[in-house]
Write a protein that holds these residues in place. Structure first.
Motif, PDB file in Angstrom:
ATOM      1  N   GLY A  39       0.747  -0.881   0.048  1.00 11.55           N
ATOM      2  CA  GLY A  39      -0.191  -0.340  -0.279  1.00 11.55           C
ATOM      3  C   GLY A  39       0.520   0.753  -0.019  1.00 11.55           C
ATOM      4  N   VAL A  40       0.185   2.332   0.126  1.00 10.11           N
ATOM      5  CA  VAL A  40       1.026   3.484  -0.130  1.00 10.11           C
ATOM      6  C   VAL A  40       0.047   4.501   1.222  1.00 10.11           C
ATOM      7  CG1 VAL A  40       1.294   5.445  -1.154  1.00 10.11           C
ATOM      8  CG2 VAL A  40       1.428   3.512  -2.583  1.00 10.11           C
ATOM      9  N   LEU A  41       1.158   5.196   2.025  1.00  6.51           N
ATOM     10  CA  LEU A  41      -0.026   5.921   2.972  1.00  6.51           C
ATOM     11  C   LEU A  41       0.607   7.986   2.789  1.00  6.51           C
ATOM     12  CD1 LEU A  41      -0.875   6.672   5.514  1.00  6.51           C
ATOM     13  CD2 LEU A  41       1.605   6.802   6.336  1.00  6.51           C
ATOM     14  N   VAL A  42      -0.168   7.941   2.223  1.00  3.18           N
ATOM     15  CA  VAL A  42      -0.376   9.488   2.000  1.00  3.18           C
ATOM     16  C   VAL A  42      -0.249  10.029   3.070  1.00  3.18           C
ATOM     17  CG1 VAL A  42      -1.172  11.445   0.086  1.00  3.18           C
ATOM     18  CG2 VAL A  42      -1.062   8.902  -0.475  1.00  3.18           C
ATOM     19  N   ASP A  43       0.788  10.853   3.870  1.00  3.73           N
ATOM     20  CA  ASP A  43       0.477  12.088   3.979  1.00  3.73           C
ATOM     21  C   ASP A  43       0.177  13.367   4.084  1.00  3.73           C
ATOM     22  OD1 ASP A  43       0.987  13.471   6.310  1.00  3.73           O
ATOM     23  OD2 ASP A  43       2.440  11.944   7.721  1.00  3.73           O
ATOM     24  N   THR A  44      -0.328  13.569   3.892  1.00  2.50           N
ATOM     25  CA  THR A  44      -1.481  14.805   3.806  1.00  2.50           C
ATOM     26  C   THR A  44      -0.837  16.702   4.253  1.00  2.50           C
ATOM     27  OG1 THR A  44      -3.106  15.292   4.244  1.00  2.50           O
ATOM     28  CG2 THR A  44      -3.105  14.450   1.800  1.00  2.50           C
ATOM     29  N   THR A  45       0.228  15.821   5.155  1.00  6.05           N
ATOM     30  CA  THR A  45       0.426  16.825   5.571  1.00  6.05           C
ATOM     31  C   THR A  45       1.854  17.565   5.487  1.00  6.05           C
ATOM     32  OG1 THR A  45       1.606  15.920   7.578  1.00  6.05           O
ATOM     33  CG2 THR A  45      -0.471  16.670   8.248  1.00  6.05           C
ATOM     34  N   ARG A  46       2.125  16.835   4.852  1.00 10.68           N
ATOM     35  CA  ARG A  46       3.605  16.443   3.518  1.00 10.68           C
ATOM     36  C   ARG A  46       3.265  17.331   2.679  1.00 10.68           C
ATOM     37  NH1 ARG A  46       7.555  11.737   5.490  1.00 10.68           N
ATOM     38  NH2 ARG A  46       6.670  11.733   8.580  1.00 10.68           N
ATOM     39  N   ARG A 200       0.798  -3.157   3.120  1.00  7.77           N
ATOM     40  CA  ARG A 200      -0.904  -2.428   4.089  1.00  7.77           C
ATOM     41  C   ARG A 200      -1.009  -2.177   6.290  1.00  7.77           C
ATOM     42  NH1 ARG A 200      -5.896  -2.742   4.816  1.00  7.77           N
ATOM     43  NH2 ARG A 200      -6.701  -1.072   4.816  1.00  7.77           N
ATOM     44  N   SER A 201      -0.644  -3.306   6.357  1.00  2.00           N
ATOM     45  CA  SER A 201      -0.438  -3.708   7.345  1.00  2.00           C
ATOM     46  C   SER A 201       0.543  -2.781   8.361  1.00  2.00           C
ATOM     47  CB  SER A 201      -0.473  -4.940   8.349  1.00  2.00           C
ATOM     48  OG  SER A 201       0.990  -5.781   7.324  1.00  2.00           O
ATOM     49  N   ASP A 202       1.972  -2.485   7.791  1.00  7.79           N
ATOM     50  CA  ASP A 202       2.805  -1.666   8.356  1.00  7.79           C
ATOM     51  C   ASP A 202       2.352  -0.088   8.621  1.00  7.79           C
ATOM     52  OD1 ASP A 202       4.456  -4.439   8.419  1.00  7.79           O
ATOM     53  OD2 ASP A 202       6.513  -3.716   7.181  1.00  7.79           O
ATOM     54  N   LEU A 203       1.853   0.338   7.167  1.00  6.35           N
ATOM     55  CA  LEU A 203       1.355   1.265   6.980  1.00  6.35           C
ATOM     56  C   LEU A 203       1.050   1.783   8.108  1.00  6.35           C
ATOM     57  CD1 LEU A 203       1.700   1.286   2.979  1.00  6.35           C
ATOM     58  CD2 LEU A 203       3.335   2.157   4.030  1.00  6.35           C
ATOM     59  N   ILE A 204      -0.410   0.544   8.122  1.00  7.28           N
ATOM     60  CA  ILE A 204      -1.516   1.062   9.330  1.00  7.28           C
ATOM     61  C   ILE A 204      -0.890   1.536  10.743  1.00  7.28           C
ATOM     62  CG2 ILE A 204      -3.480   0.815  10.353  1.00  7.28           C
ATOM     63  CD1 ILE A 204      -4.072  -1.160   7.734  1.00  7.28           C
ATOM     64  N   LYS A 205      -0.025   0.585  11.464  1.00 12.76           N
ATOM     65  CA  LYS A 205       0.391   0.554  12.252  1.00 12.76           C
ATOM     66  C   LYS A 205       1.256   2.181  12.081  1.00 12.76           C
ATOM     67  CE  LYS A 205       1.329  -3.805  13.252  1.00 12.76           C
ATOM     68  NZ  LYS A 205       2.617  -4.943  12.234  1.00 12.76           N
ATOM     69  N   MET A 206       2.700   2.099  11.584  1.00 14.63           N
ATOM     70  CA  MET A 206       2.765   3.366  10.970  1.00 14.63           C
ATOM     71  C   MET A 206       2.227   4.850  11.016  1.00 14.63           C
ATOM     72  SD  MET A 206       5.352   4.580   7.568  1.00 14.63           S
ATOM     73  CE  MET A 206       6.421   3.545   7.552  1.00 14.63           C
ATOM     74  N   GLY A 207       1.070   4.589  10.151  1.00 15.30           N
ATOM     75  CA  GLY A 207       0.082   5.803  10.382  1.00 15.30           C
ATOM     76  C   GLY A 207      -0.135   6.350  12.345  1.00 15.30           C
ATOM     77  N   HIS A 208      -0.364   4.881  12.791  1.00 16.10           N
ATOM     78  CA  HIS A 208      -1.252   5.087  14.209  1.00 16.10           C
ATOM     79  C   HIS A 208      -0.032   6.326  14.486  1.00 16.10           C
ATOM     80  CE1 HIS A 208      -5.024   4.311  13.824  1.00 16.10           C
ATOM     81  NE2 HIS A 208      -4.576   3.349  13.421  1.00 16.10           N
TER      82      HIS A 208
END
Ligand code: SF4
Ligand code: SF4
Ligand code: SF4
Lengths: 305, 455
Positions: A39-46, A200-208
């Motif tokens: 997956g891709v985590l899109v950090d819109t704050t950046r 994807r599972s890692d990205l969810i952890k990273m996001g949190h």
């Protein structure tokens, strides 16, 4: 004669019932997504709205020259959507207060249970084990139901082609990159590291984690973790999701759940109707001539009230 | 035509032209007129001039669509993938064509022989409606030559459209078989008539199944777009029921409307049986339609209550919704109820017309007008899209009229027993027989295919 008709009716519908049986079981079974889905985590704050991801995608997917060059910021005056010429677009949204306005990149979210995939009657879409939702133009008839079914309004259609119009959408750079474990072009180019590629599972952890570490930078929500059955592309944001144009009214059920009610009733109609109506027929015509109802017009003329 | 008949011309209604001589195919095609007479009456009809203008403009545009692509006739909207062709042509025409299965069911299954004079009109209306819905679909599909793909190349069995594709195509062949009786009578092919009669019940019952499912399926197609169809028109559990139930009054009222137009424009084609039973049958159909409308209204309200959507009535969308319901359901319901009681044919016929309009309005609302209600803009179809839609509809009317003029739909084919041998000369012609045998074969293979594909 009648018995044979009855049997024939049952046969036809029985055949049709078996035809639809797999669809039912598939539709009702719930699917959690592939475990190794990327997956891709899109950090819109950046995101700073530089549009380099748009340019990279254009190059990688060999799309036609854009109408407006990629360094032109005038495009932010209006809200754009994905088209046959652009698989991804970045839009600018209203800021809350004195802060910088937020930007959001949009492209196919590569849903766990994609609406586009389930709605396609020739099965042109595939959800690969890497998480990409790819599309096979060879079988596409061009009914455009997938465009209706995508809750994020992503697929576009090359209407201008008379001979071979096809669906155009982001394919997670599947054929050129994802298949080989490489991050997509847009992710690689992002100068702000607003896009993170990973499991994807890692990205969810990273996001949190990011939310926990800097709570005043984010709203406590990862859009796409649960929305519409979960998506491979996930969004973090400083403002609420609707403020950056993400639909929050869609709920967490994948599109296919809405269609279940109908799909579930199909086998019922197929099995009950033939018996029911043949029965009614026998009752309704019992007292009249037992022969073929149509054979004798004059008799019916007499019989009618 | 009326004048010609008054002046002694004989219209074709049996195999024999008086004294034991059969009508030739040419004579049948020309309605028993001579060529100059035929052309003369066609030119005198102002409607034909209107059609000529529509075709002159519309047919080049339809051809253009295939040469220059869809973007030439539509706005190529990615937000509104379905435009007028499907919103009007597919979603609007199909419910109005449920008449085939409704009248078939009442006559064959329920044994309502009193409706029989209207049965063939119902069947034909169904067949043509479906056929032209498919024509609209072919214009709209990006790659229409791939239409058979879901049957032979690649299957998406979880898709609602997959079901629609299979059912509409099977049902179309069922309807061709049902209507073919009239055609066989007209060309004089008793074997075909008998063959079809044997399977009438089977055809009718499969017609009920297929119709229930695909009428519903057209509604279910919109359950893929819960965020796009306006909540007032959307209901995940009821959508297919709404579409199915509304198709019942829709189909019945379409038959009333068509028979009304026919009685105004081609009453010469009616036989005594049809003429005498028309009013009585219209009332029966209207009764059915008003029951259908009442059911429809109830479940419409039920679904609003079920999801508690009353708040939307306070918005502009809600007003529009009420307009649709009022014009297409409530008003005609009262009109029909009043008129049935007072046997007022004019009001029944007007009410039926309203129902037909209401169906179109409803389907257009779901597919186009309220679709994407969250987006800031509404899509107004391209002018060429309007013209193409109109042209296909005009074509539909022309074909409809062509068949009604000729085949024994509005009149009964007179078969005179003593002339029976005359059949033989006709059926002897082998190419004809081959053609019919071939048609029958494709029919059965279609059924077989569906069997084998599934096992
Ligand atoms: S975002 Fe739309 S196009 Fe992409 S996978 Fe999901 S439903 Fe399909
Ligand atoms: S347009 Fe093509 S990909 Fe989309 S649903 Fe139709 S056939 Fe499938
Ligand atoms: S993943 Fe690939 S196809 Fe999709 S937006 Fe990024 S660069 Fe374009």
């Amino acid at each position: 004669m009648k018995r044979r008709d009855f049997l024939k009716g049952c046969l036809v519908s029985g055949a049709a019932a078996s035809l639809c049986a797999p669809s039912k079981s598939w539709a009702v079974g719930s699917f959690e997504g592939y475990p190794d889905s990327m997956g891709v985590l899109v950090d819109t704050t950046r995101c700073i709205g530089c549009r380099s991801c748009e340019a990279a995608c254009n190059k990688e997917q060999k799309l036609p020259e854009p109408d407006v060059p990629f360094d032109d910021t005038s495009v932010f005056k209006e809200k754009r959507r994905t088209t046959e010429k652009a698989y991804t677009v970045v839009n600018r949204y209203e800021a809350n207060d004195a802060q910088k306005p937020p930007y959001r990149k949009m492209q196919c979210n590569h849903c766990n249970e994609p609406g586009c995939l389930t709605s396609c009657f020739v099965n042109a879409y595939t959800k690969t084990k890497e998480g990409a939702v790819i599309y096979n133009a060879e079988v596409c008839v061009g009914c455009r139901t997938c465009m209706v079914a995508c809750p994020f309004n992503i697929p576009a259609y090359s209407y201008s082609s008379a001979i071979s119009p096809i669906i155009k959408k982001c394919i997670f750079c599947y054929h050129t990159r994802l298949k080989f474990g490489k991050p997509p072009a847009c992710v690689e180019i992002c100068p702000q590291e607003a896009l993170t590629f990973g499991l994807r599972s890692d990205l969810i952890k990273m996001g949190h984690e990011r939310i926990r570490e800097t709570p005043d930078r984010y709203v406590d929500h990862i859009y796409g973790e649960k929305e519409m059955g979960g998506t491979s592309w996930l969004y973090l944001s400083r403002v609420s999701a609707e403020q950056i144009g993400l639909d929050t009214t869609l709920g967490n059920e994948p599109i296919i759940s809405n269609v279940k009610d109908f799909l579930g009733m199909v086998p019922m109609v197929l099995t009950i109707w033939p018996a029911l109506f043949t029965g009614i027929h026998l009752l309704a015509t019992r007292n009249k001539n037992h022969g073929d109802v149509h054979d004798n017009h004059s008799e019916q003329e007499d019989g009618k009230k | 035509m009326k004048k010609l008949i008054a002046s002694g011309t004989q219209s074709v209604d049996s195999l024999q032209k008086s004294h034991g001589r059969n009508w030739t195919l040419m004579e049948k095609l020309f309605l028993g007129l001579t060529l100059p007479q035929y052309v003369g009456q066609a030119l005198r009809n102002p409607l034909n001039w209107i059609f000529a203008i529509i075709f002159a403009v519309g047919i080049p545009i339809i051809l253009g669509r295939f040469f220059f692509g869809l973007s030439w006739v539509t706005h190529s909207s990615n937000d509104y993938p379905w435009g007028l062709f499907l919103g009007f042509g597919l979603f609007g025409m199909v419910p109005l064509s449920s008449s085939g299965f409704l009248l078939g069911t009442s006559c064959v299954v329920f044994g309502r022989h009193d409706l029989e004079p209207m049965e063939r009109l119902g069947l034909l209306n169904g067949l043509l409606g479906y056929f032209f819905a498919v024509v609209y679909l072919l214009i709209d599909l990006g790659q229409p030559w791939r239409l058979p793909f879901p049957m032979v190349v690649s299957f998406g069995p979880a898709a609602v459209l997959f079901l629609v594709a299979w059912h509409v195509s099977t049902y179309l062949s069922v309807q061709i078989a049902e209507v073919s009786t009239s055609f066989f009578e007209w060309i004089g092919f008793p074997i075909g008539i008998r063959a079809i009669r044997k399977i009438t019940l089977g055809l009718t019952v499969s017609g009920i199944i297929l119709s229930t499912l695909h009428q519903g399926a057209l509604g279910a197609l919109f359950t893929y777009a819960p965020g796009k169809v306006h909540p007032l028109w959307y209901s995940s559990s009821y959508q297919w029921i709404h579409f199915f139930v509304s198709s019942i009054p829709g189909g019945l009222c379409m038959v009333i409307t068509v028979s009304t137009i026919a009685s105004k424009t081609m009453s010469w084609r009616f036989d005594k049986r049809f003429k005498e039973s028309l009013d009585r049958i219209t009332i029966s159909l209207a009764k059915g339609a008003s029951m259908g409308l009442a059911t429809y209204l109830t479940i419409k309200l039920m679904s609003i209550a079920h999801d508690n959507k009353w708040a939307y009535f306070a918005t502009g969308w809600g007003e529009w919704y009420l307009v649709e319901i009022f014009i297409g359901v409530i008003l005609p319901m009262f009109m029909l109820a009043y008129a049935i009681h007072h046997k007022n044919m004019a009001i029944i016929r007007f009410g039926a017309l309203l129902v037909v309009i209401g169906i179109f309005l409803n389907r257009l609302n779901v597919a186009l007008i309220t679709f994407n209600w969250k987006l800031p803009y509404r899509e107004i179809p391209h002018w060429r899209e309007f013209i193409v839609t109109l042209t296909v509809y005009a074509l539909y009317i022309v074909v409809y009229r062509f068949i009604l003029y000729r085949l024994p739909i509005l009149y009964e084919w007179r078969v005179e027993k003593e002339f029976a041998p005359a059949y033989v000369t006709e059926t002897e012609s082998t190419p004809l027989r081959l053609a019919v045998a071939y048609a029958a074969e494709t029919e059965s293979t279609a059924l077989e295919n569906s069997d084998t594909a599934t096992s």
